[in-house]
Design an enzyme around this catalytic site. Structure first.
Site, PDB file in Angstrom:
ATOM      1  N   HIS A 168       0.843  -1.204   0.000  1.00 10.06           N
ATOM      2  CA  HIS A 168       0.000   0.000   0.000  1.00 10.06           C
ATOM      3  C   HIS A 168       0.871   1.243   0.000  1.00 10.06           C
ATOM      4  O   HIS A 168       1.860   1.301   0.719  1.00 10.06           O
ATOM      5  CB  HIS A 168      -0.907   0.024   1.240  1.00 10.06           C
ATOM      6  CG  HIS A 168      -2.133  -0.825   1.102  1.00 10.06           C
ATOM      7  ND1 HIS A 168      -3.270  -0.608   1.831  1.00 10.06           N
ATOM      8  CD2 HIS A 168      -2.396  -1.891   0.302  1.00 10.06           C
ATOM      9  CE1 HIS A 168      -4.190  -1.502   1.486  1.00 10.06           C
ATOM     10  NE2 HIS A 168      -3.680  -2.300   0.570  1.00 10.06           N
ATOM     11  N   LYS A 212       1.208   0.315  15.155  1.00  5.33           N
ATOM     12  CA  LYS A 212       2.621   0.210  15.534  1.00  5.33           C
ATOM     13  C   LYS A 212       2.995  -1.024  16.358  1.00  5.33           C
ATOM     14  O   LYS A 212       4.181  -1.351  16.461  1.00  5.33           O
ATOM     15  CB  LYS A 212       3.024   1.459  16.351  1.00  5.33           C
ATOM     16  CG  LYS A 212       3.095   2.722  15.540  1.00  5.33           C
ATOM     17  CD  LYS A 212       4.297   2.715  14.623  1.00  5.33           C
ATOM     18  CE  LYS A 212       4.115   3.627  13.447  1.00  5.33           C
ATOM     19  NZ  LYS A 212       4.300   3.041  12.147  1.00  5.33           N
ATOM     20  N   TYR A 215       4.001   6.848  10.063  1.00  5.79           N
ATOM     21  CA  TYR A 215       3.162   5.699   9.722  1.00  5.79           C
ATOM     22  C   TYR A 215       3.987   4.624   9.007  1.00  5.79           C
ATOM     23  O   TYR A 215       3.882   3.439   9.330  1.00  5.79           O
ATOM     24  CB  TYR A 215       1.983   6.151   8.848  1.00  5.79           C
ATOM     25  CG  TYR A 215       0.906   5.101   8.730  1.00  5.79           C
ATOM     26  CD1 TYR A 215      -0.190   5.106   9.585  1.00  5.79           C
ATOM     27  CD2 TYR A 215       0.990   4.087   7.775  1.00  5.79           C
ATOM     28  CE1 TYR A 215      -1.177   4.138   9.502  1.00  5.79           C
ATOM     29  CE2 TYR A 215       0.009   3.108   7.686  1.00  5.79           C
ATOM     30  CZ  TYR A 215      -1.079   3.137   8.539  1.00  5.79           C
ATOM     31  OH  TYR A 215      -2.047   2.166   8.460  1.00  5.79           O
TER      32      TYR A 215
HETATM   33  P1  RFL Z   1       2.157 -11.373  21.614  1.00  9.82           P
HETATM   34  O1  RFL Z   1       1.709 -11.487  20.223  1.00  9.82           O
HETATM   35  O2  RFL Z   1       1.163 -11.036  22.675  1.00  9.82           O
HETATM   36  O3  RFL Z   1       2.855 -12.754  21.968  1.00  9.82           O
HETATM   37  C1  RFL Z   1       3.183 -13.126  23.285  1.00  9.82           C
HETATM   38  C2  RFL Z   1       3.223 -14.624  23.340  1.00  9.82           C
HETATM   39  O4  RFL Z   1       3.658 -15.042  24.638  1.00  9.82           O
HETATM   40  C3  RFL Z   1       2.834 -16.100  25.083  1.00  9.82           C
HETATM   41  N1  RFL Z   1       2.907 -16.136  26.558  1.00  9.82           N
HETATM   42  C4  RFL Z   1       3.561 -17.082  27.246  1.00  9.82           C
HETATM   43  N2  RFL Z   1       4.267 -18.150  26.858  1.00  9.82           N
HETATM   44  C5  RFL Z   1       4.817 -18.929  27.816  1.00  9.82           C
HETATM   45  N3  RFL Z   1       4.645 -18.703  29.162  1.00  9.82           N
HETATM   46  C6  RFL Z   1       3.954 -17.635  29.593  1.00  9.82           C
HETATM   47  N4  RFL Z   1       3.802 -17.404  30.880  1.00  9.82           N
HETATM   48  C7  RFL Z   1       3.368 -16.758  28.614  1.00  9.82           C
HETATM   49  N5  RFL Z   1       2.615 -15.636  28.685  1.00  9.82           N
HETATM   50  C8  RFL Z   1       2.348 -15.279  27.429  1.00  9.82           C
HETATM   51  C9  RFL Z   1       1.457 -15.765  24.518  1.00  9.82           C
HETATM   52  O5  RFL Z   1       0.605 -16.891  24.462  1.00  9.82           O
HETATM   53  C10 RFL Z   1       1.835 -15.230  23.148  1.00  9.82           C
HETATM   54  O6  RFL Z   1       1.894 -16.249  22.176  1.00  9.82           O
HETATM   55  O7  RFL Z   1       3.338 -10.314  21.777  1.00  9.82           O
HETATM   56  P2  RFL Z   1       4.524  -9.868  20.739  1.00  9.82           P
HETATM   57  O8  RFL Z   1       5.204 -11.050  20.141  1.00  9.82           O
HETATM   58  O9  RFL Z   1       5.293  -8.857  21.478  1.00  9.82           O
HETATM   59  O10 RFL Z   1       3.763  -9.180  19.526  1.00  9.82           O
HETATM   60  C11 RFL Z   1       3.103  -7.962  19.683  1.00  9.82           C
HETATM   61  C12 RFL Z   1       1.834  -7.903  18.825  1.00  9.82           C
HETATM   62  O11 RFL Z   1       1.095  -9.117  18.975  1.00  9.82           O
HETATM   63  C13 RFL Z   1       0.948  -6.723  19.238  1.00  9.82           C
HETATM   64  O12 RFL Z   1       1.714  -5.563  19.456  1.00  9.82           O
HETATM   65  C14 RFL Z   1      -0.116  -6.332  18.227  1.00  9.82           C
HETATM   66  O13 RFL Z   1      -0.859  -7.408  17.747  1.00  9.82           O
HETATM   67  C15 RFL Z   1      -1.045  -5.308  18.916  1.00  9.82           C
HETATM   68  N6  RFL Z   1      -2.413  -5.362  18.429  1.00  9.82           N
HETATM   69  C16 RFL Z   1      -2.694  -4.730  17.280  1.00  9.82           C
HETATM   70  N7  RFL Z   1      -1.743  -3.966  16.705  1.00  9.82           N
HETATM   71  C17 RFL Z   1      -2.015  -3.348  15.583  1.00  9.82           C
HETATM   72  O14 RFL Z   1      -1.140  -2.656  15.070  1.00  9.82           O
HETATM   73  N8  RFL Z   1      -3.264  -3.463  14.983  1.00  9.82           N
HETATM   74  C18 RFL Z   1      -4.249  -4.236  15.515  1.00  9.82           C
HETATM   75  O15 RFL Z   1      -5.337  -4.342  14.978  1.00  9.82           O
HETATM   76  C19 RFL Z   1      -3.995  -4.890  16.715  1.00  9.82           C
HETATM   77  N9  RFL Z   1      -4.948  -5.635  17.286  1.00  9.82           N
HETATM   78  C20 RFL Z   1      -3.422  -6.101  19.092  1.00  9.82           C
HETATM   79  C21 RFL Z   1      -4.679  -6.240  18.474  1.00  9.82           C
HETATM   80  C22 RFL Z   1      -3.201  -6.699  20.334  1.00  9.82           C
HETATM   81  C23 RFL Z   1      -4.207  -7.394  21.010  1.00  9.82           C
HETATM   82  N10 RFL Z   1      -3.950  -7.883  22.327  1.00  9.82           N
HETATM   83  C24 RFL Z   1      -2.592  -8.076  22.794  1.00  9.82           C
HETATM   84  C25 RFL Z   1      -4.914  -7.897  23.351  1.00  9.82           C
HETATM   85  C26 RFL Z   1      -5.675  -6.996  19.083  1.00  9.82           C
HETATM   86  C27 RFL Z   1      -5.453  -7.591  20.355  1.00  9.82           C
HETATM   87  C28 RFL Z   1      -6.588  -8.408  20.937  1.00  9.82           C
HETATM   88  C1  PHB Z   2      -5.579  -4.080  10.824  1.00  4.46           C
HETATM   89  O1  PHB Z   2      -5.973  -4.901  11.673  1.00  4.46           O
HETATM   90  O2  PHB Z   2      -5.541  -4.365   9.616  1.00  4.46           O
HETATM   91  C2  PHB Z   2      -5.157  -2.742  11.259  1.00  4.46           C
HETATM   92  C3  PHB Z   2      -5.347  -2.351  12.565  1.00  4.46           C
HETATM   93  C4  PHB Z   2      -4.976  -1.080  12.966  1.00  4.46           C
HETATM   94  C5  PHB Z   2      -4.423  -0.213  12.055  1.00  4.46           C
HETATM   95  C6  PHB Z   2      -4.226  -0.590  10.743  1.00  4.46           C
HETATM   96  C7  PHB Z   2      -4.590  -1.866  10.333  1.00  4.46           C
HETATM   97  O3  PHB Z   2      -4.088   1.060  12.431  1.00  4.46           O
END
Ligand code: RFL
Ligand code: PHB
Length: 394
Positions: free
Chosen positions: A72, A299, A387
């Site tokens: 994109h 982010k 961004y």
């Molecule tokens: P993760 O992906 O949370 O992975 C952590 C892993 O550690 C495991 N874990 C354990 N394993 C062993 N022993 C323990 N005691 C443990 N405790 C936990 C967990 O099962 C998991 O597999 O962290 P990581 O790798 O730092 O990655 C970060 C990203 O996942 C996160 O920043 C983003 O996904 C944030 N986020 C979003 N970001 C966006 O930019 N756009 C989004 O739409 C978006 N949606 C989200 C999200 C984060 C969410 N969370 C954390 C509630 C939606 C959700 C629901």
């Molecule tokens: C996505 O889930 O695709 C997503 C979420 C947050 C953003 C952009 C994309 O700001």
């Protein structure tokens, strides 16, 4: 059991780190609390900064992303019932982003790790990380019904916001900075082709909305909702009507989303959170274990990748020369980028959402700021640079 680097958590941070270390000839063991199917299906982020996409390619994990991901070159902002496009390459000297779901990044990295990397154990719940100040920190975990111990040269906590590794940093040296927001996101996945070519971020009198995508046939859509909202109270019809109302513009009154079956519906709270420092002794934190951003700036996943790229370089230098110079700089190096992303995510969130306690004065300030981004290449470039992501060395 002993390994050079013990990694807690198989999210994007832990998995990419394991891959980078494997490529540098450094042993690691990854311990993940959940099972493989759960980790591969957890719906989260979808936008990769250019530096994240480049890092996945350099790590040998970019082939499917390059086939199936969607490059994109901009986003659309809608506010005051008008649409304005931000063109990334012209504002940033050629940078752009890749829309490729976190679920797919995780699947690709797991497949590589299981085929070529060190041990990756699922259903292995870490209960504590001990001895951060010693030469050989230990991870205690439960696996196959037994309590086990993994000793390591270094332990990396990639265990997300609810993980245990951060407790290895004593409370007396740990500082937490935090902010919660007075709204949440209702996120849906729908089997419906996105009718928009790029992501659409909308400020409206009815609240924020975001249109993203997972493929040419799957839309990912978000609505600002009050904290504590029960998704069951939002029927599919109500969600689609509300999305159309928030995206409406006067310039294209016939514009409507293409509707289709909603396959997932969840409410996500919004939070900013930073733990400092990101390292104590031989224990390091990376990704959500150290910092959370509200998703409006896209982010979270990108910061997680940036942390482990910095860390893998530092561990490679230590392995090659014995120097801990880059390991010692890790926390400060990462926190500079983390705070920039915290600020950008806060800016995007507070500029685009409607706080229930917001005055008419504050709404006018938001619209004035958005007008400024639309009118000034300098203001637009500031948004586009943040961004698409700052270079990794920053
Ligand atoms: P993760 O992906 O949370 O992975 C952590 C892993 O550690 C495991 N874990 C354990 N394993 C062993 N022993 C323990 N005691 C443990 N405790 C936990 C967990 O099962 C998991 O597999 O962290 P990581 O790798 O730092 O990655 C970060 C990203 O996942 C996160 O920043 C983003 O996904 C944030 N986020 C979003 N970001 C966006 O930019 N756009 C989004 O739409 C978006 N949606 C989200 C999200 C984060 C969410 N969370 C954390 C509630 C939606 C959700 C629901
Ligand atoms: C996505 O889930 O695709 C997503 C979420 C947050 C953003 C952009 C994309 O700001």
């Amino acid at each position: 059991m002993h390994t050079t680097v013990g990694i807690v958590g198989a999210g994007p941070a832990g998995l990419l780190l394991a891959r980078l270390l494997h490529n540098a000839g450094i042993d690691s063991v990854v311990l993940e609390r959940r099972d493989r199917a759960y980790v591969e299906q957890r719906q989260r982020a979808g936008m990769l900064e250019q530096a994240t996409a480049d890092a996945l390619r350099a790590a040998g994990a970019g082939a499917r992303m390059d086939r199936e991901g969607m490059p994109h070159h901009g986003i659309e902002l809608r506010f005051g019932r008008r649409a304005h496009r931000i063109d990334f390459p012209s504002l940033t000297g050629g940078r752009s982003v890749m829309v490729y779901a976190q679920t797919e990044v995780v699947k690709d990295l797991i497949a590589l790790q299981l085929a070529h990397g060190g041990p990756l154990l699922f259903d292995a719940e870490v209960t504590s990380v001990e001895g951060a100040d010693s030469d050989s920190p230990a991870i205690r975990y439960l696996h196959e019904g037994r309590e086990q111990t993994l000793t390591c040269d270094y332990v990396i906590g990639c265990d997300g916001f609810h993980g245990v590794a951060r407790h290895a940093i004593p409370a007396s040296v740990r500082t937490v900075y935090e902010r919660t927001y007075p709204y949440s996101w209702l996120g849906i996945l729908a089997e419906a082709p996105p009718v928009y070519a790029e992501l659409v971020y909308a400020h409206s009198e009815r609240g924020f909305a975001l249109a993203s995508m997972r493929s040419a046939t799957v839309s990912r859509l978000y609505l600002q909702v009050p904290n504590g909202t029960d998704p069951a109270h939002w029927s599919d019809g109500r969600i689609w009507d509300e999305l159309d109302a928030r995206f409406a513009t006067d310039g294209d009154p016939g514009w409507k989303l293409e509707r289709g079956p909603v396959t997932s519906k969840a409410v996500l709270p919004m939070r900013s959170h930073v733990v400092e420092p990101m390292r104590h002794g031989r224990v390091f934190l990376a990704g959500d274990a150290a910092h959370i951003v509200p998703p409006t700036g896209a982010k979270g996943l990108n910061l997680a990748a940036a942390d482990v790229i910095v860390l893998a370089r530092a561990l490679a230098l230590w392995r090659r020369t014995g120097s801990t110079r880059l390991l010692d700089a890790y926390s400060d190096t990462c926190l500079r980028r983390v705070w920039r992303a915290e600020h950008f995510s806060y800016f995007m969130t507070t500029t685009l959402h409607t706080d229930p306690a917001q005055s008419a004065f504050e709404t006018r300030l938001q619209l004035s700021q958005l007008e400024r981004v639309a009118a000034s290449p300098h203001a637009a470039a500031e948004l586009a640079e943040n961004y698409t992501g700052l270079p990794l060395a920053h």
